[in-house]
Design a protein around this motif. Structure first.
Motif, PDB file in Angstrom:
ATOM      1  N   PRO A 218      30.311  51.467  33.949  1.00  0.00           N
ATOM      2  CA  PRO A 218      29.297  51.846  34.940  1.00  0.00           C
ATOM      3  C   PRO A 218      29.127  50.852  36.074  1.00  0.00           C
ATOM      4  O   PRO A 218      28.606  51.217  37.129  1.00  0.00           O
ATOM      5  CB  PRO A 218      28.015  51.954  34.119  1.00  0.00           C
ATOM      6  CG  PRO A 218      28.260  51.129  32.902  1.00  0.00           C
ATOM      7  CD  PRO A 218      29.717  51.255  32.606  1.00  0.00           C
ATOM      8  N   VAL A 219      29.544  49.594  35.878  1.00  0.00           N
ATOM      9  CA  VAL A 219      29.504  48.597  36.945  1.00  0.00           C
ATOM     10  C   VAL A 219      30.933  48.103  37.136  1.00  0.00           C
ATOM     11  O   VAL A 219      31.545  47.585  36.208  1.00  0.00           O
ATOM     12  CB  VAL A 219      28.578  47.415  36.578  1.00  0.00           C
ATOM     13  CG1 VAL A 219      28.566  46.382  37.708  1.00  0.00           C
ATOM     14  CG2 VAL A 219      27.171  47.910  36.281  1.00  0.00           C
ATOM     15  N   PHE A 220      31.487  48.270  38.343  1.00  0.00           N
ATOM     16  CA  PHE A 220      32.883  47.916  38.544  1.00  0.00           C
ATOM     17  C   PHE A 220      33.116  47.506  39.992  1.00  0.00           C
ATOM     18  O   PHE A 220      32.294  47.765  40.863  1.00  0.00           O
ATOM     19  CB  PHE A 220      33.810  49.075  38.174  1.00  0.00           C
ATOM     20  CG  PHE A 220      33.603  50.320  39.002  1.00  0.00           C
ATOM     21  CD1 PHE A 220      34.341  50.553  40.161  1.00  0.00           C
ATOM     22  CD2 PHE A 220      32.670  51.271  38.614  1.00  0.00           C
ATOM     23  CE1 PHE A 220      34.146  51.695  40.914  1.00  0.00           C
ATOM     24  CE2 PHE A 220      32.474  52.431  39.364  1.00  0.00           C
ATOM     25  CZ  PHE A 220      33.216  52.640  40.519  1.00  0.00           C
TER      26      PHE A 220
ATOM     27  N   PRO B 279      35.204  43.531  33.858  1.00  0.00           N
ATOM     28  CA  PRO B 279      35.521  42.422  34.741  1.00  0.00           C
ATOM     29  C   PRO B 279      34.293  41.590  35.051  1.00  0.00           C
ATOM     30  O   PRO B 279      33.195  42.087  35.128  1.00  0.00           O
ATOM     31  CB  PRO B 279      36.031  43.124  36.009  1.00  0.00           C
ATOM     32  CG  PRO B 279      35.348  44.457  35.989  1.00  0.00           C
ATOM     33  CD  PRO B 279      35.201  44.812  34.551  1.00  0.00           C
ATOM     34  N   THR B 280      34.477  40.295  35.245  1.00  0.00           N
ATOM     35  CA  THR B 280      33.387  39.415  35.652  1.00  0.00           C
ATOM     36  C   THR B 280      33.577  38.934  37.084  1.00  0.00           C
ATOM     37  O   THR B 280      32.731  38.248  37.631  1.00  0.00           O
ATOM     38  CB  THR B 280      33.304  38.197  34.720  1.00  0.00           C
ATOM     39  OG1 THR B 280      34.551  37.520  34.727  1.00  0.00           O
ATOM     40  CG2 THR B 280      32.967  38.637  33.304  1.00  0.00           C
ATOM     41  N   SER B 281      34.682  39.278  37.703  1.00  0.00           N
ATOM     42  CA  SER B 281      34.931  38.944  39.102  1.00  0.00           C
ATOM     43  C   SER B 281      35.878  39.976  39.663  1.00  0.00           C
ATOM     44  O   SER B 281      36.531  40.698  38.918  1.00  0.00           O
ATOM     45  CB  SER B 281      35.532  37.537  39.219  1.00  0.00           C
ATOM     46  OG  SER B 281      36.773  37.490  38.544  1.00  0.00           O
TER      47      SER B 281
ATOM     48  N   GLY C  91      24.273  45.462  33.482  1.00  0.00           N
ATOM     49  CA  GLY C  91      25.092  46.361  32.677  1.00  0.00           C
ATOM     50  C   GLY C  91      26.177  45.642  31.913  1.00  0.00           C
ATOM     51  O   GLY C  91      27.261  46.205  31.685  1.00  0.00           O
ATOM     52  N   GLY C  92      25.913  44.394  31.528  1.00  0.00           N
ATOM     53  CA  GLY C  92      26.914  43.633  30.791  1.00  0.00           C
ATOM     54  C   GLY C  92      28.017  43.066  31.652  1.00  0.00           C
ATOM     55  O   GLY C  92      29.016  42.557  31.138  1.00  0.00           O
TER      56      GLY C  92
END
Length: 420
Positions: free
Chosen positions: A47-49, A4-6, A322-323
């Motif tokens: 890992p980033v959410f 996700p980006t948002s 982390g992308g």
């Protein structure tokens, strides 16, 4: 798995990823019973959410955590606005009108953080810590005297909790008869800072306790300006005598931080250390036979169990990590507990191994400019406590598996031990 980006939970749910869903919160049932397995999956897959239940973005990898903690320009520690916004109008107005000063260090960015840390660091010099060891040892021996003949004890209530609070009180020169009041006030402060006070009644109770605590400490510091003593409050009061722009209320906020953060996290470390060592009796026996390994044992406990599970930050700008694109102005939860079990940083991270070569890379005391200023005192108290217990009660054993209370600072509800 999608990236996700948002914060779009509906898209995350469609992907089947459990880490972006509406209900993910590892610190409440049922997730809290299997946190490490969930974090391991997150590190592998996402890992980033964003967690809607926690209202924040979550970082789980060691590499990303270090990047965030060391980047104070993009990841701000100034969370005061979020704390005030979490309060209802009545308690918010009370807090402001009572002259509450925000806590320094943990909620400061440079240059304010630099000024605050220089003042507090006066307390934690190597010379001061060395001079404190007899006090720490004396209190530890006295507390153990109180139960050594009982053959059973709840270590939390009889040693792990009272040791750090007594050290702080005697070192700082705080009135011993006010321990219960400070305990209650510290709890109020923790509830307010962690955004856990949800009802109007609870918020009113917390803000009154917090402002009472600050007022009390400010009065003690002002008294030290006029009548210096040989204690920690006098060391801080020296900053006022030097003509800085600091006032008693700002210095009081520093003391509040030392009391609230210092005793809770250290009490957690002390209980965790004993429990981890007694879970496998061979660890306890080896420590008795090799006391010189104590410093490394304490460091490995910090990595393996990590008393401070999470830290919060706020993005000052849009960030790529982390992308993943994290928007500006959002809350970010940094899961130290996960970073310290990252298999990409630590070999066999779920094993307790004080001899591991990467030991110094653990995140138990933080990272960057916000690394715990009182880490030396916590290490001292843990080392002395384990020295005393292994010498005086070598046959210690767990009576029953302790229940771990989840939260931003993890601790045992009780830790029942016995010995012959």
């Amino acid at each position: 798995m999608s990236t996700p980006t948002s914060p779009r939970p509906e898209a995350a749910n469609a992907s089947g990823c459990p880490f972006s869903g509406r209900t993910f919160n590892p610190f409440v049932p049922p997730h809290h019973e299997n946190m490490q397995a969930l974090f391991a999956q997150a590190r592998r897959e996402q890992p980033v959410f964003f967690s809607e239940a926690m209202g924040a973005w979550v970082l789980t990898r060691h590499e990303d955590i270090c990047a965030a903690l060391e980047d104070t320009q993009r990841f701000s520690s100034n969370l005061d606005s979020q704390i005030l916004e979490s309060l209802l109008p009545e308690p918010r107005a009370y807090l402001v009108n009572a002259g509450y000063r925000n806590l320094p260090l943990i909620y400061d960015d440079p240059p304010a953080h630099t000024r605050s840390r220089q003042i507090v660091a006066r307390l934690f010099t190597k010379e001061n810590l060395a001079a404190l060891e007899p006090l720490v040892r004396g209190i530890t021996e006295e507390l153990v005297d109180g139960f050594a003949q009982d053959r059973q004890v709840d270590l939390v209530s009889r040693l792990a909790y009272p040791l750090p609070i007594r050290v702080i009180f005697e070192w700082m020169g705080l009135p011993s008869e006010m321990k219960d009041s400070f305990k209650k006030w510290s709890h109020d402060l923790t509830m307010m800072l962690a955004l856990q006070a949800r009802t109007l009644e609870l918020q009113n109770e917390c803000v009154r306790g917090v402002t009472d605590m600050q007022r009390c400490v400010a009065e003690l510091i002002s008294e030290r300006v006029a009548h210096p003593r040989e204690d920690g409050l006098t060391v801080l009061a020296q900053a006022m005598r030097e003509g800085t722009t600091l006032d008693a209320a700002e210095l009081a906020a520093m003391v509040m931080l030392l009391i609230s953060a210092g005793h809770e996290t250290t009490a957690s470390l002390l209980g965790m250390a004993v429990r981890v060592l007694l879970e496998q009796p061979e660890r306890w026996r080896q420590l008795r036979e090799e006391p010189h390994t104590l410093p490394r044992v304490v460091e490995e406990v910090m990595r393996y169990e990590t008393p401070t599970a999470i830290l919060a930050r706020k993005t000052a700008t849009q960030v790529e990590l982390g992308g993943v694109t994290i928007p500006a102005g959002v809350r970010v939860l940094i899961v130290m507990l996960s970073g310290n079990r990252d298999e990409q940083r630590f070999a066999e991270p779920d094993s307790f191994d004080p001899k591991r070569p990467q030991l110094g890379q653990h995140l138990g005391f933080g990272r960057g400019i916000h690394v715990c200023v009182g880490a030396g005192l916590a290490r001292l108290e843990a080392r002395v406590m384990l020295e005393v217990l292994t010498r005086r009660l070598p046959g210690l054993r767990l009576v029953e598996p302790p229940r771990l209370v989840p939260g931003s600072v993890r601790h045992h509800e009780q830790l029942l031990l016995a010995w012959d």
